[in-house]
Design a protein around this motif. Sequence first.
Motif, short mmCIF file in Angstrom:
data_model
loop_
_atom_site.label_atom_id
_atom_site.label_comp_id
_atom_site.label_asym_id
_atom_site.label_seq_id
_atom_site.Cartn_x
_atom_site.Cartn_y
_atom_site.Cartn_z
N HIS A 63 0.84 -1.21 0.00
CA HIS A 63 0.00 0.00 0.00
C HIS A 63 0.87 1.26 0.00
O HIS A 63 0.61 2.21 -0.73
CB HIS A 63 -0.93 -0.01 1.21
N GLU A 64 1.91 1.24 0.81
CA GLU A 64 2.84 2.37 0.89
C GLU A 64 3.50 2.63 -0.48
O GLU A 64 3.62 3.77 -0.92
CB GLU A 64 3.90 2.03 1.93
N TYR A 65 3.91 1.56 -1.14
CA TYR A 65 4.52 1.64 -2.46
C TYR A 65 3.56 2.29 -3.46
O TYR A 65 3.93 3.22 -4.18
CB TYR A 65 4.93 0.24 -2.93
N LYS A 66 2.32 1.82 -3.48
CA LYS A 66 1.33 2.36 -4.43
C LYS A 66 1.03 3.83 -4.15
O LYS A 66 0.88 4.63 -5.08
CB LYS A 66 0.05 1.52 -4.39
N GLU A 67 0.96 4.18 -2.87
CA GLU A 67 0.71 5.58 -2.50
C GLU A 67 1.87 6.48 -2.94
O GLU A 67 1.65 7.58 -3.47
CB GLU A 67 0.50 5.71 -0.99
N LEU A 68 3.09 6.03 -2.72
CA LEU A 68 4.25 6.82 -3.15
C LEU A 68 4.28 6.99 -4.66
O LEU A 68 4.51 8.09 -5.17
CB LEU A 68 5.56 6.16 -2.67
N GLU A 69 4.04 5.89 -5.37
CA GLU A 69 4.05 5.94 -6.83
C GLU A 69 2.98 6.92 -7.34
O GLU A 69 3.23 7.75 -8.21
CB GLU A 69 3.81 4.55 -7.40
N ARG A 70 1.78 6.83 -6.77
CA ARG A 70 0.68 7.74 -7.15
C ARG A 70 1.05 9.20 -6.84
O ARG A 70 0.85 10.08 -7.66
CB ARG A 70 -0.60 7.36 -6.39
N LYS A 71 1.61 9.42 -5.68
CA LYS A 71 2.00 10.77 -5.27
C LYS A 71 3.06 11.35 -6.21
O LYS A 71 2.97 12.51 -6.61
CB LYS A 71 2.52 10.72 -3.84
N PHE A 72 4.05 10.54 -6.57
CA PHE A 72 5.09 11.02 -7.46
C PHE A 72 4.54 11.36 -8.84
O PHE A 72 4.93 12.35 -9.44
CB PHE A 72 6.22 9.99 -7.59
N LYS A 73 3.63 10.54 -9.34
CA LYS A 73 3.01 10.81 -10.65
C LYS A 73 2.18 12.08 -10.59
O LYS A 73 2.23 12.92 -11.49
CB LYS A 73 2.15 9.63 -11.10
N GLN A 74 1.43 12.24 -9.53
CA GLN A 74 0.56 13.41 -9.36
C GLN A 74 1.38 14.70 -9.28
O GLN A 74 1.01 15.72 -9.84
CB GLN A 74 -0.28 13.24 -8.09
N GLU A 75 2.51 14.64 -8.59
CA GLU A 75 3.36 15.82 -8.41
C GLU A 75 4.32 16.03 -9.58
O GLU A 75 4.98 17.06 -9.66
CB GLU A 75 4.17 15.70 -7.12
N GLY A 76 4.43 15.03 -10.45
CA GLY A 76 5.34 15.15 -11.59
C GLY A 76 6.79 14.94 -11.21
O GLY A 76 7.69 15.34 -11.95
N ARG A 77 7.02 14.31 -10.09
CA ARG A 77 8.39 14.05 -9.63
C ARG A 77 8.90 12.74 -10.22
O ARG A 77 8.15 11.81 -10.45
CB ARG A 77 8.43 13.97 -8.11
#
Length: 115
Positions: free
Chosen positions: A11-25
């Motif tokens: 879950h942590e992995y998916k949240e980080l991946e989603r956050k990075f995509k959303q922020e464009g990082r």
Amino acid sequence: MPVGANRKRDHEYKELERKFKQEGRYAGREAEVAARIVNKQRAQYGETRAEEQKDAEGKSPDRNLPIADYQHLTVEQVSASLEKLSDRELRAVQAYEAAHLARKGVLEEIDGRLA
């Protein structure tokens, strides 16, 4: 996600991946960076095969300390646990702390109790 990770880490992995995509990082590398972060945390908390093997063999650095899960405790948590320890146990914690984490607050607290 790495093989062997539990549901919390997945879950942590998916949240980080989603956050990075959303922020464009980390454009194009979101999954890689998220996996590295989660793997680092898994190793730190003894959730990898290598760490579990060391634990089973009794080679974990904090295994023989009188305070359980010592390396994951904060300065405040360690300080609260020091009250119950004998001088011998305090010296063992002091030696481990000086060699590994070297947190000034913990070392000062131990010195005060030994004085």
